[in-house]
Design a protein around this motif. Sequence first.
Motif, PDB file in Angstrom:
ATOM      1  N   ALA A 188       0.874  -1.419   0.168  1.00 55.38           N
ATOM      2  CA  ALA A 188      -0.116  -0.116   0.255  1.00 55.38           C
ATOM      3  C   ALA A 188       0.700   0.672  -0.072  1.00 55.38           C
ATOM      4  CB  ALA A 188      -1.012  -0.180   1.125  1.00 55.38           C
ATOM      5  N   ARG A 189       2.075   0.968   0.495  1.00 53.99           N
ATOM      6  CA  ARG A 189       3.035   2.338   0.831  1.00 53.99           C
ATOM      7  C   ARG A 189       3.007   2.690  -0.968  1.00 53.99           C
ATOM      8  NH1 ARG A 189       8.491   2.043   3.369  1.00 53.99           N
ATOM      9  NH2 ARG A 189       9.079   4.159   3.304  1.00 53.99           N
ATOM     10  N   CYS A 217       1.048   4.075  -2.211  1.00 53.72           N
ATOM     11  CA  CYS A 217       0.234   5.587  -2.138  1.00 53.72           C
ATOM     12  C   CYS A 217       1.373   6.896  -2.749  1.00 53.72           C
ATOM     13  CB  CYS A 217       0.334   5.952  -0.865  1.00 53.72           C
ATOM     14  SG  CYS A 217      -0.903   5.171   0.064  1.00 53.72           S
TER      15      CYS A 217
END
Length: 685
Positions: A509-510, A513
Amino acid sequence: MLSHRFLQKVPFFRLTAALVAGILITDRIGFSLLAFVMLSVIGIACFIADICIRHSNAVFRFRWLFGAGAFSVLLALGMLLAHWRDQKKDFTLYSQAHTYLAKIHSTPKEKPKSWMCEAELLRYTDANDVIPLNKRVIIYLEKDSAFQNLGIGQHLIIHAKFEKPQRQLNPEAFDYAEYLSRKCICASAYVASRNIKILTQQDKNLKYYAEKCRRQLLSIYKQHSIGGEEFAVLAALTLGEKDFISDELQNDYASAGVTHILAVSGLHVGVIYIILVFLLSLWGGKTRHTKIKNIIIILFLFAYAFVTGLSPSVVRSALMFSLVGFGIIFNRRSHIYNTVFLSAFIMLVFNSDYIYDIGFQLSYAAVLSIVTFSPFLIGLVNVKHRITKYFWELFSVSLAAQLGTMPLTMYYFHQFPNFFWISNLLIVPLSGFVIYAALALFAFSSLPFLGAAAAFALNTLTRVMNTTVHTISALPYAITTGIGFGTLQLWLLIAAIGLCFVGCIKRSARCMCISLACITLFFLAETVETAHISRQKRLIVFYDKNETIIAFQNGHTLNVFTTDIVQAEKTTEPYRTRYHLDIRTTKIDNHNAHFYVYGGEKILLLTDCKEIENDSANSFETDLLIIDSNGEYFTTGMPQRIHASHILCGGTVSRWNIEITRNNCINNGLRFTDLSQSGAFVQNF
């Protein structure tokens, strides 16, 4: 996000990064002997310290010493390589006629009024002294049938005055001087036939034999009546000879998204590799034989690279296959990323200018994208049928390569082929068959029946491939043009695409993002630039040797006044594309004076000084006087009738008249601008 495990398995990533950093530092801020010595000393000190503590208890705590030493030494090496390269380009004999001993480096290419070729100036004569030189140049030989058959390695004695290649003179235009500089070509000259003496000496080196081999193979195509577009494509696709490709054909391949087919690259080297492996597989399977076979394959791959002209893409491919071969010979398996970065490292050591080569950048962007992303894309769909699986894998590889090269393609060429996925599904398999057929023709050309059959098959396959390309390029919306963005946006787009795929593969997810943030910043930068341009008022006098081109920019509209509309559209195109401007052109008479008022300033454009000379009754007040004719402004009485604080000479003004105007401006305390020296004149309001 590069993990520690990745960096351990791919040491040449860090080593190549250090080398590239050293090259870029020298190019941006210049070479510093002090910095070079300090980095070298730090690196050697780290190596010595690492050796001294290797058998002590502190070895784990100071395990970073070797890496730090390697980084420092390679940073210094990159700086030194860039400095040596710059020294090769240093040429101080501009505008002075000398007698040179020159050696031809490329086969002469026909131009409208000359034969153009690259050459090396070995030495020159000055006041009866013979001085070594060893500089790469371009020479334009007067059109004479005697020079048509000059070959690589041929020695000439020439008497010529060399000039520095003209730098980019218009905003956002292609910088030809920089392009030549990256090829270590530092000067050019036109040489009349009376100043040329062809010597009997000819150096027959590897390049000479490679060119001779290429010419013989091209003649095989002609002997079997392969001509027109088929011959042009075959010459480029199989032998790296692009001189026969017309602009129209090149544009069609670009619009279809298969320009890479015309550049000898990994696809072509891969086909050669597969054929060699198959042929040599017929020769036993002993370990000793395996090593010999891999040596033979490596030699053949580099021979092919030499014959096709040693372009960055083919050198990269040959190096990578060769490194795999060396791994087999020495029973060492290498990580694929390490092989990729090792090949880049070797290429940059031999020629640090490769880092600026568009082919080099696209080649490595494509191969890294394929290696990284294609396994993920292939795994998205579970295909069991053999033929369907082949086409899905081909589509996935094509998509990965296109996504990897998309930012660079849009940045450099300002366009994107929308139907690349259709083109590659059809053209890549076809091009493979074309290469097989070409190799069959080369092998059996001397046999009447087999040679004719191979030639027929080759001609037919190439015609089908060209027809497919023409059809796809003619489809509506085949290509998106007019794409323009800056260097910051390029890096943001590369980061966004790369992090998006890494996020998908690692389910991070990092990464997703950060990728989304990069995309947001990309569009934010575009929005800010668009808003800035919409408020912009600017006068631009473009440089052109033959025509007058003056433009008034009002936001996103460029109002152009010119003596030749077609030439004006061509000259202003790079600037308009970069900033997304609309153009409105007005043709002006080149036998009149033209008055403009813009941004509160009065501008007088003279395309014919005689008009003003004949009008002796009137006087003119102007802030900027633009002279774009060969009439002398400083003739008797003219300065008294035209009062200007700033005088500008355009590209059509002769050097003689420019010097007269310059000297008189200095004497009268007027501001003077020469477009042939300063480039396009830009004034913001």
